[in-house]
Structures are given as structure tokens and as C-alpha cells.
Design a protein around this motif. Structure first.
Motif, mmCIF file in Angstrom:
data_model
loop_
_atom_site.group_PDB
_atom_site.id
_atom_site.type_symbol
_atom_site.label_atom_id
_atom_site.label_comp_id
_atom_site.label_asym_id
_atom_site.label_seq_id
_atom_site.Cartn_x
_atom_site.Cartn_y
_atom_site.Cartn_z
ATOM 1 N N LEU A 35 0.844 -1.193 0.000
ATOM 2 C CA LEU A 35 0.000 0.000 0.000
ATOM 3 C C LEU A 35 0.878 1.241 0.000
ATOM 4 C CD1 LEU A 35 -2.288 -1.176 2.947
ATOM 5 C CD2 LEU A 35 -2.855 -1.354 0.532
ATOM 6 N N ASP A 36 0.266 2.372 -0.322
ATOM 7 C CA ASP A 36 1.042 3.604 -0.220
ATOM 8 C C ASP A 36 1.189 3.990 1.243
ATOM 9 O OD1 ASP A 36 -1.250 5.093 0.673
ATOM 10 O OD2 ASP A 36 -1.862 5.396 -1.413
ATOM 11 N N GLU A 37 1.984 4.984 1.487
ATOM 12 C CA GLU A 37 2.335 5.369 2.852
ATOM 13 C C GLU A 37 1.114 5.654 3.726
ATOM 14 O OE1 GLU A 37 4.365 9.342 4.189
ATOM 15 O OE2 GLU A 37 5.930 7.974 3.446
ATOM 16 N N ALA A 38 0.187 6.441 3.205
ATOM 17 C CA ALA A 38 -0.998 6.822 3.979
ATOM 18 C C ALA A 38 -1.904 5.623 4.232
ATOM 19 C CB ALA A 38 -1.764 7.930 3.259
ATOM 20 N N ALA A 39 -2.094 4.773 3.211
ATOM 21 C CA ALA A 39 -2.967 3.612 3.361
ATOM 22 C C ALA A 39 -2.377 2.590 4.335
ATOM 23 C CB ALA A 39 -3.212 2.967 1.998
ATOM 24 N N PHE A 40 -1.058 2.416 4.279
ATOM 25 C CA PHE A 40 -0.388 1.492 5.199
ATOM 26 C C PHE A 40 -0.568 1.975 6.640
ATOM 27 C CE2 PHE A 40 3.994 -0.342 6.556
ATOM 28 C CZ PHE A 40 3.359 -1.422 7.144
ATOM 29 N N TYR A 41 -0.423 3.281 6.838
ATOM 30 C CA TYR A 41 -0.596 3.852 8.178
ATOM 31 C C TYR A 41 -2.028 3.663 8.673
ATOM 32 C CZ TYR A 41 -0.702 7.406 11.876
ATOM 33 O OH TYR A 41 -0.849 8.064 13.065
ATOM 34 N N GLU A 42 -3.012 3.899 7.810
ATOM 35 C CA GLU A 42 -4.414 3.752 8.206
ATOM 36 C C GLU A 42 -4.761 2.294 8.501
ATOM 37 O OE1 GLU A 42 -6.754 5.913 9.052
ATOM 38 O OE2 GLU A 42 -5.125 7.380 8.885
ATOM 39 N N LEU A 43 -4.119 1.369 7.763
ATOM 40 C CA LEU A 43 -4.323 -0.046 8.043
ATOM 41 C C LEU A 43 -3.853 -0.377 9.460
ATOM 42 C CD1 LEU A 43 -4.983 -2.972 7.105
ATOM 43 C CD2 LEU A 43 -2.595 -3.129 6.345
ATOM 44 N N GLU A 44 -2.682 0.134 9.819
ATOM 45 C CA GLU A 44 -2.167 -0.098 11.165
ATOM 46 C C GLU A 44 -3.065 0.564 12.212
ATOM 47 O OE1 GLU A 44 0.950 -1.937 12.167
ATOM 48 O OE2 GLU A 44 -0.126 -2.667 10.411
ATOM 49 N N ARG A 45 -3.487 1.777 11.932
ATOM 50 C CA ARG A 45 -4.331 2.504 12.882
ATOM 51 C C ARG A 45 -5.658 1.789 13.112
ATOM 52 N NH1 ARG A 45 -8.133 6.674 12.775
ATOM 53 N NH2 ARG A 45 -7.987 8.119 14.551
ATOM 54 N N SER A 46 -6.183 1.141 12.085
ATOM 55 C CA SER A 46 -7.484 0.465 12.200
ATOM 56 C C SER A 46 -7.442 -0.713 13.163
ATOM 57 C CB SER A 46 -7.948 -0.018 10.826
ATOM 58 O OG SER A 46 -7.128 -1.084 10.356
ATOM 59 N N ARG A 47 -6.245 -1.165 13.507
ATOM 60 C CA ARG A 47 -6.094 -2.309 14.403
ATOM 61 C C ARG A 47 -5.663 -1.876 15.806
ATOM 62 N NH1 ARG A 47 -3.205 -5.910 9.615
ATOM 63 N NH2 ARG A 47 -5.145 -6.246 8.449
#
Length: 455
Positions: free
Chosen positions: A185-197
Motif C-alpha cells: 500500500l502507499d504510505e498513507a494507506a499502510f498507516y491507516e491499516l495499522e491505525r485500524s487495528r
């Protein structure tokens, strides 16, 4: 020596009770977080300490263990720290692409200060998104109070899941910790994936559920304890009959020949058909000279003459019997205890009763003393006391005072109503006020306990 044994026993039972109840409370937070898909890195009995016995779960990555500081317990739920770093998305991607990287290298590559890079690493480590690398030669070690200077990627499967994500983690196709891993994923999407957990990435209702789960577990634990005692062990209840329950040694009753199980027929010429009749007649006869007691002993009617000074006890006890309640009745009685506890705590907010409530409250000192007394009285008494303390612990945590769960819930409610996050400065100010108020209450109650139980 006896005094020392008494002190040690008191401390032991106090620690056992409070640690078990707080551990259960934190277990509620732990289970709720896992149900909501939130990572939990640690779940321990005892306060954080570098010396501990622990085991890392292969299935969920959580470290379970026990520390020597048995004053409660804790669950490290990812994302509960409101501190955020603007550099966190970039640092998250950089660490995984490099595999292992120092704070100094991160600062150089992202053109930021080492402190800014470290703040981002601290946030991501709290999320379980990157792993610390400790340099023992440099004196770095877990629990040392300082953060390491190097961080590594965590093991990830092709979809970005980690061992902290439980069953969604594809271990067979995952990278290893410290290996370079290219985010899909791009930087922002990868971060949001982590944040969602993490806790930070969930909505109001999951957050509220995680906060009140510890309270619910305390209430449920206390409820089940009381219901088990009432239904399986039974409770001792008094009977309003004219029968002697017990006779105190060396009392007037023992001297005139009364024994447990005797039926008192009359006192000073007054017929006694109930226990209330017996106590009323004895009260009227006190201080008026000798009086006659007619009673039945093993089927034979006997007469005795007693004499009591005003206010003196005859030395007989009310008859009792062990009764086992059915589940519905035991649940009703247990819920009544919860309601009474809630009403008592609510009286804190009534200025007319605040001081009375505080003066009747107890701290860890009082709980320890009463725990030892309850343990000496027997398992059922100790478990009943544990249930009542569990109710108090759970409902006290509902008070809207940070850092209690109720205070955190209040912040979540305010944010849900205003539809925006409270600033870190406001949250910190509320926490400082809450801690100051909580400590003032603790010191006040502790002082009362020292006067009551120690001096």
C-alpha cells in the motif's frame, strides 16, 4: 512475633484480593480489545517491572506473565496513548523498507530532529507496528525507562497483518522480524491499516465497549461469586423463634444452666413465643433484681434464676440456620448488593452525604485488614467480601474522573458529541485534574484507615 505474623497475613490477603480483582478487571479490557480486533501487546498480573515471568502467545503475540509487584495488573492495549506524530506514516514505511534502522538514520533521511523521529517510533511501537532493538552493550534493555535507538520491522504476511492480529496473520507466508518488507500500500494507506487495528482507529462504540468491559467483568465476577455462595454454600439466617442459638462461655446464661437448643418459655413471668419476645423480656428484667427463666431442655421443663445489671447481656445468641437459595433468589439478592453499592457511590455527588460517604470508605489498608479478617472467618466469608469489593472496584471505575475508565469514557462522549478530538493539551489537563482529585481522595481515605486500624 505474633504482631509481625499478623501484619504479614494482613498484607498477603490484601494483595491477593486486590491483585486478583484488578487482574480480572484488566482481563475485561483485554477480551474486549481482542473482540474488537485491537492489538494487545501485554497482559500481566502485577504492575510493570523488568523482572517478570512471561510467555508470548504464538497465536496472538501477546505476552502473558506475572511480576513481583503484586498490586494489580495491566493490559497494554495498542493505541490508547493519544500522543500522535505527523512523521509516523513516513517512519512506518521507512522502517519496513529498511528492515532495521536507527533513530539517527530516520532523522537524517526524513530531515527531522532525532527527538521527532523517536516520538514517531514510540507511537508505532505502542501500536505494535514496529519492534524495538535493544543494544545491551549500550545498556539498553526492556523496562529500563529509556527507549532504544534502533527499531525493526515486525513479521508481516503479504496483506500486512502481524502476529498481534491473531488468526488473520498468515504465518506460513510471513516475513521475519527485522527483514525488509515492501508495503503493498502507499504510505498513507499502510498507516491507516495499522491505525485500524488499534484503539485509536476504532469508532465510539468499540472504544466505549473496551472502556466499560473491565467494569462489567468486575460486576459479573462479583455476581457469580455471590450467586454461587448463596446457592451452593448457603447463607446463615436468623430465626425469630424462642430457641437459644448459642451460649457464651462464662456468661450468666451458662452459669444458670442454659444450653444451645433450649427453648425459652417465659422470662420473669412473661410468656416468650419468639426471639423478639425473649430479648424484650430480658431487657425489661435487667437491673430489677433476680428473675425467673422457664425453659425446656431435652424435653424437660426447667426453672432458673438469673440477675443482670442494667445493660448487661444474658449471653445467649439468636438461632440461625444455613439456607440455600434458588438461582433466581440468589440473583435477586446479588443485584440488590450492586444497587446498594451504586447508590453509595452516587452519594459522593450529593453534598449532604459526601463527607459521610468518604468517612465510611476504605483504602488498601482497610481492605487488607478486612480481607485478613474475612479469610480467617472461612472461604465463604472471604469470597463474599471479595464479591462486594469487586462491585465497589467496578463501579468506582465508572466515576467520570480521569484516569479512571469513567473519565476516559467521558472524554469519548464529549468527542462523539462535538465530532472532533479534544486536543492533547485539554486531555492532559483533564488527566492532571483527575489525578490530583483522585490522589486527594486516596490520601483522605488512607488517613482515616490509619487512624481506624493502625493507631
Amino acid at each position: 512475633m505474633d504482631a509481625l505474623i499478623s501484619v504479614v497475613t494482613t498484607i498477603f490477603w490484601g494483595l491477593v484480593l486486590l491483585s486478583a480483582l484488578v487482574f480480572l478487571h484488566e482481563g475485561g479490557h483485554f477480551l474486549a480489545a481482542r473482540l474488537c480486533g485491537v492489538r494487545v501487546t501485554e497482559y500481566f498480573l502485577g504492575l510493570p517491572c523488568r523482572f517478570n515471568l512471561s510467555h508470548v502467545s504464538r497465536r496472538m503475540g501477546t505476552r502473558f506473565g506475572i511480576t513481583p509487584l503484586l498490586l494489580g495488573g495491566y493490559a497494554m492495549i495498542c493505541g490508547m496513548d493519544p500522543t500522535k506524530s505527523e512523521l509516523a506514516p513516513a517512519v512506518l514505511t521507512l522502517v519496513h523498507r529498511r528492515g532495521t534502522v536507527s533513530v539517527a538514520s530516520i532523522a537524517q533521511e526524513l530531515s527531522c530532529t532525532p527527538n521527532e523521529a523517536l516520538e514517531a517510533c514510540m507511537q508505532l511501537m505502542d501500536w505494535g507496528s514496529i519492534a524495538p532493538v535493544y543494544d545491551e552493550v549500550a545498556g539498553e534493555r526492556p523496562g529500563s525507562g529509556t527507549y532504544p535507538e534502533t527499531y525493526a520491522s515486525v513479521a508481516r504476511d503479504p496483506h500486512g497483518a502481524t502476529v498481534f492480529d491473531g488468526r488473520r496473520f498468515d504465518r506460513a507466508h510471513a516475513s521475519k522480524e527485522g527483514e525488509p518488507w515492501e508495503p503493498p500500500l502507499d504510505e498513507a494507506a499502510f498507516y491507516e491499516l495499522e491505525r485500524s487495528r488499534t484503539y485509536a482507529g476504532k469508532g465510539f462504540w468499540p472504544r466505549a465497549f473496551m472502556l466499560v468491559a473491565g467494569i462489567l467483568v468486575n460486576l459479573l465476577s462479583g455476581l457469580l461469586l455471590l450467586m454461587s455462595i448463596y446457592s451452593l454454600v448457603g447463607i446463615r439466617v436468623s430465626y425469630n423463634v424462642n430457641q437459644v442459638g448459642e451460649v457464651q462461655a462464662s456468661s450468666e446464661a451458662a452459669q444458670v444452666g442454659l444450653a444451645a437448643g433450649d427453648t425459652i418459655l417465659s422470662v420473669d413471668g412473661k410468656a416468650t413465643a419468639t426471639w423478639n419476645d425473649v430479648t424484650d423480656a430480658i431487657h425489661d428484667a435487667q437491673g430489677s433484681g433476680p428473675f425467673e427463666i422457664v425453659y425446656e431442655h431435652e424435653g424437660a421443663t426447667k426453672h432458673a434464676t438469673a440477675e443482670l445489671d442494667a445493660g448487661e447481656s444474658l449471653g445467649i445468641g439468636v438461632p440461625t440456620k444455613v439456607v440455600r437459595l434458588n438461582p433466581l433468589d440468589s440473583a435477586r439478592v446479588s443485584f440488590e448488593y450492586i444497587a446498594q453499592t451504586a447508590a453509595s457511590i452516587a452519594s459522593l455527588f450529593n453534598p449532604a452525604h459526601t463527607m459521610d460517604m468518604l468517612n465510611s470508605s476504605t483504602s488498601i489498608v482497610g481492605i487488607s485488614v478486612m480481607s485478613a479478617q474475612a479469610a480467617a472467618a472461612g472461604p465463604s466469608t472471604f469470597l463474599t467480601f471479595a464479591a462486594l469489593i469487586s462491585f465497589s472496584l467496578g463501579l468506582m471505575n465508572l466515576l467520570p474522573i480521569p484516569p479512571l475508565d469513567g473519565g476516559k469514557l467521558l472524554i469519548e462522549i464529549i468527542q462523539a458529541i462535538t465530532r472532533r478530538e479534544l486536543s492533547l493539551k485539554v486531555q492532559s489537563a483533564l488527566s492532571y485534574v483527575g489525578v490530583a482529585l483522585f490522589m486527594a481522595l486516596f490520601v483522605f481515605v488512607l488517613r482515616n484507615d490509619i487512624i481506624r486500624f493502625v493507631l
